[in-house]
Design a protein around this motif. Structure first.
Motif, PDB file in Angstrom:
ATOM      1  N   ARG A 128      46.485  44.620  34.837  1.00 38.06           N
ATOM      2  CA  ARG A 128      46.672  43.319  34.172  1.00 38.06           C
ATOM      3  C   ARG A 128      46.566  42.149  35.150  1.00 38.06           C
ATOM      4  O   ARG A 128      47.267  41.158  35.036  1.00 38.06           O
ATOM      5  CB  ARG A 128      47.998  43.285  33.408  1.00 38.06           C
ATOM      6  CG  ARG A 128      48.043  44.290  32.285  1.00 38.06           C
ATOM      7  CD  ARG A 128      49.295  44.107  31.452  1.00 38.06           C
ATOM      8  NE  ARG A 128      49.309  45.110  30.410  1.00 38.06           N
ATOM      9  CZ  ARG A 128      50.270  45.990  30.239  1.00 38.06           C
ATOM     10  NH1 ARG A 128      51.324  45.983  31.032  1.00 38.06           N
ATOM     11  NH2 ARG A 128      50.211  46.868  29.261  1.00 38.06           N
ATOM     12  N   ARG A 129      45.659  42.344  36.116  1.00 36.72           N
ATOM     13  CA  ARG A 129      45.339  41.297  37.082  1.00 36.72           C
ATOM     14  C   ARG A 129      44.003  41.688  37.709  1.00 36.72           C
ATOM     15  O   ARG A 129      43.621  42.855  37.681  1.00 36.72           O
ATOM     16  CB  ARG A 129      46.414  41.186  38.163  1.00 36.72           C
ATOM     17  CG  ARG A 129      46.550  42.444  38.992  1.00 36.72           C
ATOM     18  CD  ARG A 129      47.298  42.211  40.293  1.00 36.72           C
ATOM     19  NE  ARG A 129      47.513  43.449  41.021  1.00 36.72           N
ATOM     20  CZ  ARG A 129      46.593  44.052  41.775  1.00 36.72           C
ATOM     21  NH1 ARG A 129      45.382  43.554  41.894  1.00 36.72           N
ATOM     22  NH2 ARG A 129      46.886  45.177  42.415  1.00 36.72           N
ATOM     23  N   PRO A 130      43.297  40.729  38.283  1.00 39.56           N
ATOM     24  CA  PRO A 130      42.020  41.077  38.919  1.00 39.56           C
ATOM     25  C   PRO A 130      42.224  42.049  40.084  1.00 39.56           C
ATOM     26  O   PRO A 130      43.110  41.859  40.912  1.00 39.56           O
ATOM     27  CB  PRO A 130      41.479  39.733  39.418  1.00 39.56           C
ATOM     28  CG  PRO A 130      42.165  38.711  38.561  1.00 39.56           C
ATOM     29  CD  PRO A 130      43.532  39.274  38.268  1.00 39.56           C
ATOM     30  N   ALA A 131      41.411  43.093  40.118  1.00 43.29           N
ATOM     31  CA  ALA A 131      41.432  44.017  41.248  1.00 43.29           C
ATOM     32  C   ALA A 131      40.788  43.317  42.441  1.00 43.29           C
ATOM     33  O   ALA A 131      39.857  42.528  42.282  1.00 43.29           O
ATOM     34  CB  ALA A 131      40.664  45.284  40.904  1.00 43.29           C
ATOM     35  N   THR A 132      41.285  43.606  43.611  1.00 44.49           N
ATOM     36  CA  THR A 132      40.680  43.047  44.825  1.00 44.49           C
ATOM     37  C   THR A 132      39.495  43.921  45.244  1.00 44.49           C
ATOM     38  O   THR A 132      39.392  45.089  44.832  1.00 44.49           O
ATOM     39  CB  THR A 132      41.689  42.992  45.981  1.00 44.49           C
ATOM     40  OG1 THR A 132      42.023  44.344  46.358  1.00 44.49           O
ATOM     41  CG2 THR A 132      42.950  42.224  45.588  1.00 44.49           C
ATOM     42  N   ALA A 133      38.627  43.374  46.070  1.00 48.44           N
ATOM     43  CA  ALA A 133      37.492  44.144  46.585  1.00 48.44           C
ATOM     44  C   ALA A 133      37.988  45.375  47.342  1.00 48.44           C
ATOM     45  O   ALA A 133      37.404  46.460  47.235  1.00 48.44           O
ATOM     46  CB  ALA A 133      36.618  43.279  47.476  1.00 48.44           C
ATOM     47  N   ALA A 134      39.078  45.224  48.088  1.00 47.99           N
ATOM     48  CA  ALA A 134      39.635  46.359  48.840  1.00 47.99           C
ATOM     49  C   ALA A 134      40.128  47.449  47.883  1.00 47.99           C
ATOM     50  O   ALA A 134      39.959  48.641  48.156  1.00 47.99           O
ATOM     51  CB  ALA A 134      40.766  45.896  49.757  1.00 47.99           C
ATOM     52  N   GLU A 135      40.737  47.058  46.769  1.00 49.73           N
ATOM     53  CA  GLU A 135      41.198  48.043  45.782  1.00 49.73           C
ATOM     54  C   GLU A 135      40.021  48.765  45.132  1.00 49.73           C
ATOM     55  O   GLU A 135      40.082  49.970  44.889  1.00 49.73           O
ATOM     56  CB  GLU A 135      42.069  47.362  44.726  1.00 49.73           C
ATOM     57  CG  GLU A 135      43.420  46.943  45.265  1.00 49.73           C
ATOM     58  CD  GLU A 135      44.181  46.023  44.327  1.00 49.73           C
ATOM     59  OE1 GLU A 135      45.431  46.027  44.404  1.00 49.73           O
ATOM     60  OE2 GLU A 135      43.552  45.281  43.527  1.00 49.73           O
ATOM     61  N   VAL A 136      38.957  48.022  44.858  1.00 51.86           N
ATOM     62  CA  VAL A 136      37.759  48.649  44.285  1.00 51.86           C
ATOM     63  C   VAL A 136      37.181  49.640  45.291  1.00 51.86           C
ATOM     64  O   VAL A 136      36.853  50.778  44.928  1.00 51.86           O
ATOM     65  CB  VAL A 136      36.722  47.587  43.869  1.00 51.86           C
ATOM     66  CG1 VAL A 136      35.403  48.242  43.474  1.00 51.86           C
ATOM     67  CG2 VAL A 136      37.264  46.738  42.721  1.00 51.86           C
TER      68      VAL A 136
END
Length: 164
Positions: free
Chosen positions: A33-41
């Motif tokens: 329920r929030r934008p994923a970060t590039a690091a999380e992707v």
């Protein structure tokens, strides 16, 4: 109807990787329920098993519209008779064009070519659009065939004879 071209493609081409990143970004962002970060992707894609989406264990398919990468999905052989449909994704600009149904049909065709006579898949309850798509295309709820934190509902479909 939008002219779709769907074909098997290696999971790690630039277009396939971009689609997989967009897929993971969307499902992770919805879950958190929030934008994923590039690091999380990056973390989510690392070790995700996509390398198995190549014969003889699977297949990855990319859909294009006028040459632009628009959709992706994979099939993974779980055993000699069952293929798991996975990573089904259409970029938002291409939704509502009939591409999702064409993608599912192509994934089922690829599953048959790999020897499957049944397709199974799992998804989350919050992915209501995906669940509606699967039911609309003949998938029915089945008992869980795997467990995991994101496995909330499972579907299956018998694969009749195809062109494969």
């Amino acid at each position: 109807m939008t002219p779709w071209h769907l074909a098997p493609e290696a999971f790690d081409t630039a277009d396939a990787t971009g689609l997989r990143r967009d897929y993971y970004d969307e499902v992770a962002s919805r879950y958190w329920r929030r934008p994923a970060t590039a690091a999380e992707v990056d973390l989510g894609l690392g070790g995700d098993g996509a390398e198995l989406l190549a014969p003889p264990t699977g297949r990855f398919v990319v859909g294009r519209v006028d040459g632009a990468p628009a959709a992706c999905g994979g099939v993974l052989m779980l055993d000699p008779e069952r293929a798991e449909v996975t990573r089904v994704y259409l970029r938002p600009a291409f939704r509502g064009t009939g591409g999702a149904g064409l993608l599912l049909a192509r994934l089922e065709e690829e599953a048959r070519r790999l020897g499957a006579c049944r397709a199974v898949l799992n998804t989350r309850l919050d992915l209501v659009e995906a669940r509606a798509l699967y039911v609309r295309h003949g998938y029915r709820e089945i008992p869980a065939y795997r467990t995991g934190p994101y496995v909330e509902v499972c579907y299956g479909k018998e694969l009749g004879p195809g062109e494969g």
